[in-house]
Write a protein that holds these residues in place. Structure first.
Motif, PDB file in Angstrom:
ATOM      1  N   THR A   2       0.837  -1.178   0.000  1.00 48.88           N
ATOM      2  CA  THR A   2       0.000   0.000   0.000  1.00 48.88           C
ATOM      3  C   THR A   2       0.877   1.235   0.000  1.00 48.88           C
ATOM      4  O   THR A   2       2.039   1.198   0.394  1.00 48.88           O
ATOM      5  CB  THR A   2      -0.920   0.044   1.232  1.00 48.88           C
ATOM      6  OG1 THR A   2      -0.124   0.093   2.411  1.00 48.88           O
ATOM      7  CG2 THR A   2      -1.827  -1.168   1.292  1.00 48.88           C
ATOM      8  N   SER A   3       0.292   2.358  -0.426  1.00 48.82           N
ATOM      9  CA  SER A   3       1.029   3.610  -0.444  1.00 48.82           C
ATOM     10  C   SER A   3       0.585   4.525   0.688  1.00 48.82           C
ATOM     11  O   SER A   3       1.389   5.032   1.428  1.00 48.82           O
ATOM     12  CB  SER A   3       0.821   4.312  -1.787  1.00 48.82           C
ATOM     13  OG  SER A   3       1.428   5.570  -1.810  1.00 48.82           O
ATOM     14  N   SER A   4      -0.696   4.728   0.829  1.00 48.05           N
ATOM     15  CA  SER A   4      -1.233   5.563   1.900  1.00 48.05           C
ATOM     16  C   SER A   4      -2.696   5.207   2.061  1.00 48.05           C
ATOM     17  O   SER A   4      -3.228   4.344   1.373  1.00 48.05           O
ATOM     18  CB  SER A   4      -1.079   7.042   1.549  1.00 48.05           C
ATOM     19  OG  SER A   4      -1.990   7.405   0.534  1.00 48.05           O
ATOM     20  N   ASP A   5      -3.351   5.874   2.986  1.00 53.34           N
ATOM     21  CA  ASP A   5      -4.758   5.581   3.218  1.00 53.34           C
ATOM     22  C   ASP A   5      -5.628   5.956   2.027  1.00 53.34           C
ATOM     23  O   ASP A   5      -6.727   5.445   1.870  1.00 53.34           O
ATOM     24  CB  ASP A   5      -5.240   6.336   4.465  1.00 53.34           C
ATOM     25  CG  ASP A   5      -4.617   5.778   5.740  1.00 53.34           C
ATOM     26  OD1 ASP A   5      -4.161   4.625   5.710  1.00 53.34           O
ATOM     27  OD2 ASP A   5      -4.591   6.504   6.750  1.00 53.34           O
ATOM     28  N   THR A   6      -5.158   6.872   1.184  1.00 53.77           N
ATOM     29  CA  THR A   6      -5.971   7.323   0.068  1.00 53.77           C
ATOM     30  C   THR A   6      -5.590   6.675  -1.249  1.00 53.77           C
ATOM     31  O   THR A   6      -6.330   6.744  -2.207  1.00 53.77           O
ATOM     32  CB  THR A   6      -5.864   8.855  -0.087  1.00 53.77           C
ATOM     33  OG1 THR A   6      -4.492   9.199  -0.279  1.00 53.77           O
ATOM     34  CG2 THR A   6      -6.390   9.556   1.157  1.00 53.77           C
ATOM     35  N   TRP A  88      -1.555   8.088  -8.884  1.00 53.13           N
ATOM     36  CA  TRP A  88      -0.197   8.573  -9.097  1.00 53.13           C
ATOM     37  C   TRP A  88       0.600   8.583  -7.789  1.00 53.13           C
ATOM     38  O   TRP A  88       1.813   8.361  -7.786  1.00 53.13           O
ATOM     39  CB  TRP A  88      -0.213   9.963  -9.732  1.00 53.13           C
ATOM     40  CG  TRP A  88       1.171  10.480  -9.998  1.00 53.13           C
ATOM     41  CD1 TRP A  88       1.739  11.614  -9.501  1.00 53.13           C
ATOM     42  CD2 TRP A  88       2.172   9.865 -10.810  1.00 53.13           C
ATOM     43  NE1 TRP A  88       3.031  11.738  -9.943  1.00 53.13           N
ATOM     44  CE2 TRP A  88       3.319  10.682 -10.760  1.00 53.13           C
ATOM     45  CE3 TRP A  88       2.195   8.699 -11.582  1.00 53.13           C
ATOM     46  CZ2 TRP A  88       4.480  10.373 -11.448  1.00 53.13           C
ATOM     47  CZ3 TRP A  88       3.367   8.387 -12.272  1.00 53.13           C
ATOM     48  CH2 TRP A  88       4.490   9.218 -12.200  1.00 53.13           C
ATOM     49  N   GLN A  89      -0.050   8.800  -6.665  1.00 51.34           N
ATOM     50  CA  GLN A  89       0.636   8.713  -5.376  1.00 51.34           C
ATOM     51  C   GLN A  89       1.219   7.316  -5.166  1.00 51.34           C
ATOM     52  O   GLN A  89       2.292   7.166  -4.564  1.00 51.34           O
ATOM     53  CB  GLN A  89      -0.320   9.052  -4.236  1.00 51.34           C
ATOM     54  CG  GLN A  89      -0.705  10.529  -4.153  1.00 51.34           C
ATOM     55  CD  GLN A  89      -1.735  10.799  -3.083  1.00 51.34           C
ATOM     56  OE1 GLN A  89      -2.302   9.875  -2.490  1.00 51.34           O
ATOM     57  NE2 GLN A  89      -2.008  12.065  -2.825  1.00 51.34           N
ATOM     58  N   LEU A  90       0.510   6.324  -5.649  1.00 54.00           N
ATOM     59  CA  LEU A  90       1.010   4.953  -5.555  1.00 54.00           C
ATOM     60  C   LEU A  90       2.164   4.702  -6.512  1.00 54.00           C
ATOM     61  O   LEU A  90       3.166   4.072  -6.161  1.00 54.00           O
ATOM     62  CB  LEU A  90      -0.127   3.967  -5.860  1.00 54.00           C
ATOM     63  CG  LEU A  90       0.261   2.484  -5.963  1.00 54.00           C
ATOM     64  CD1 LEU A  90       0.585   1.927  -4.584  1.00 54.00           C
ATOM     65  CD2 LEU A  90      -0.844   1.683  -6.625  1.00 54.00           C
ATOM     66  N   LEU A  91       2.040   5.228  -7.739  1.00 56.30           N
ATOM     67  CA  LEU A  91       2.997   4.885  -8.785  1.00 56.30           C
ATOM     68  C   LEU A  91       4.240   5.768  -8.808  1.00 56.30           C
ATOM     69  O   LEU A  91       5.296   5.327  -9.283  1.00 56.30           O
ATOM     70  CB  LEU A  91       2.317   4.953 -10.150  1.00 56.30           C
ATOM     71  CG  LEU A  91       1.161   3.975 -10.380  1.00 56.30           C
ATOM     72  CD1 LEU A  91       0.608   4.149 -11.784  1.00 56.30           C
ATOM     73  CD2 LEU A  91       1.607   2.538 -10.148  1.00 56.30           C
ATOM     74  N   GLU A  92       4.156   6.966  -8.301  1.00 62.29           N
ATOM     75  CA  GLU A  92       5.298   7.886  -8.406  1.00 62.29           C
ATOM     76  C   GLU A  92       6.573   7.320  -7.779  1.00 62.29           C
ATOM     77  O   GLU A  92       7.643   7.367  -8.409  1.00 62.29           O
ATOM     78  CB  GLU A  92       4.963   9.243  -7.796  1.00 62.29           C
ATOM     79  CG  GLU A  92       6.090  10.252  -7.986  1.00 62.29           C
ATOM     80  CD  GLU A  92       5.749  11.624  -7.452  1.00 62.29           C
ATOM     81  OE1 GLU A  92       6.401  12.597  -7.874  1.00 62.29           O
ATOM     82  OE2 GLU A  92       4.834  11.729  -6.616  1.00 62.29           O
ATOM     83  N   PRO A  93       6.524   6.748  -6.568  1.00 58.65           N
ATOM     84  CA  PRO A  93       7.761   6.169  -6.025  1.00 58.65           C
ATOM     85  C   PRO A  93       8.296   5.019  -6.885  1.00 58.65           C
ATOM     86  O   PRO A  93       9.508   4.862  -7.039  1.00 58.65           O
ATOM     87  CB  PRO A  93       7.350   5.674  -4.635  1.00 58.65           C
ATOM     88  CG  PRO A  93       6.099   6.417  -4.314  1.00 58.65           C
ATOM     89  CD  PRO A  93       5.406   6.647  -5.612  1.00 58.65           C
TER      90      PRO A  93
END
Length: 216
Positions: A2-6, A88-93
């Motif tokens: 997971t990346s974050s709660d959102t 994109w928050q998930l994929l950017e890293p």
């Protein structure tokens, strides 16, 4: 992972150092499905890729969706924008760990794949859309279609002309949009309805090898 709660939940085909520097292909499922749905397609696609399948953030019956739909598969621009940014928050890293990012979306997942390309053109190498559509901007500030006109995205679009799910207004808009914003490879598959066929997967495999891997 997971990346974050959102951000969406995702599963990945290999989560060790062997994936570093490999091309990444991201599966984006359709309305009411989940991250398990498309992962099995990877066995028919190039072994050079690492495959990640993301779960949409919103509940939709027993599954999930990227943005709510009405019976006419209408949608709100705000919901599209929220999901695109969250994805994109998930994929950017991950974009810093892989040689390229390609998006493969089925149905509503194609709407997400093309939307993310309109948001982060430089980060996306190619898009595969299966039995889907592109969304109309409707004042979506995150879209930069002008950048896509200058640098069209390589796009494979496969569908049945008699798809019973995607409405004709969505197809009409998508046909117009791809003509100006994509280097289009378009294939149709009679009798598949709203699904994916082996012939289609063979064509997707060839597209990925040519466009992303540079193989002839």
């Amino acid at each position: 992972m997971t990346s974050s709660d959102t951000a969406p939940v995702a599963i990945i085909s290999r989560n060790d150092d062997s994936r570093l520097g490999t091309p990444l292909l991201v599966f984006l499922h359709g309305y009411g499905s989940n991250e398990q749905d498309l992962m099995g397609l990877s066995r028919y696609l190039p072994e050079e890729f690492t495959y990640l399948s993301a779960r949409a953030p919103l509940q939709a019956g027993p599954g999930f969706c990227w943005f709510p739909l009405t019976q006419e598969i209408d949608y709100s621009s705000e919901a599209v924008s929220h999901s695109v940014v969250a994805l994109w928050q998930l994929l950017e890293p991950l974009s810093k760990q892989h040689s390229s990012i390609t998006l493969l979306g089925f149905s509503q997942g194609m709407a997400m794949a093309t939307s993310l390309a309109r948001y982060q053109r430089e980060a996306i190498t190619a898009v595969v859309g299966l039995s889907g559509f592109a969304v109309e901007p409707r004042d979506l500030e995150i879209f930069d279609d002008e950048k896509l006109q200058q640098n069209p995205i390589p796009l494979f679009w496969g569908r049945d002309l008699a798809d019973p799910v995607i409405t004709q207004d969505k197809i009409a808009f998508t046909l117009g949009w791809v003509s100006k914003h994509a280097e289009l490879t378009s294939e149709t598959y009679p009798q598949i309805g709203h699904s994916v066929s082996m012939d289609e997967l063979e064509d997707v495999d060839a597209f990925l090898k040519k466009v992303v891997l540079g193989q002839e």
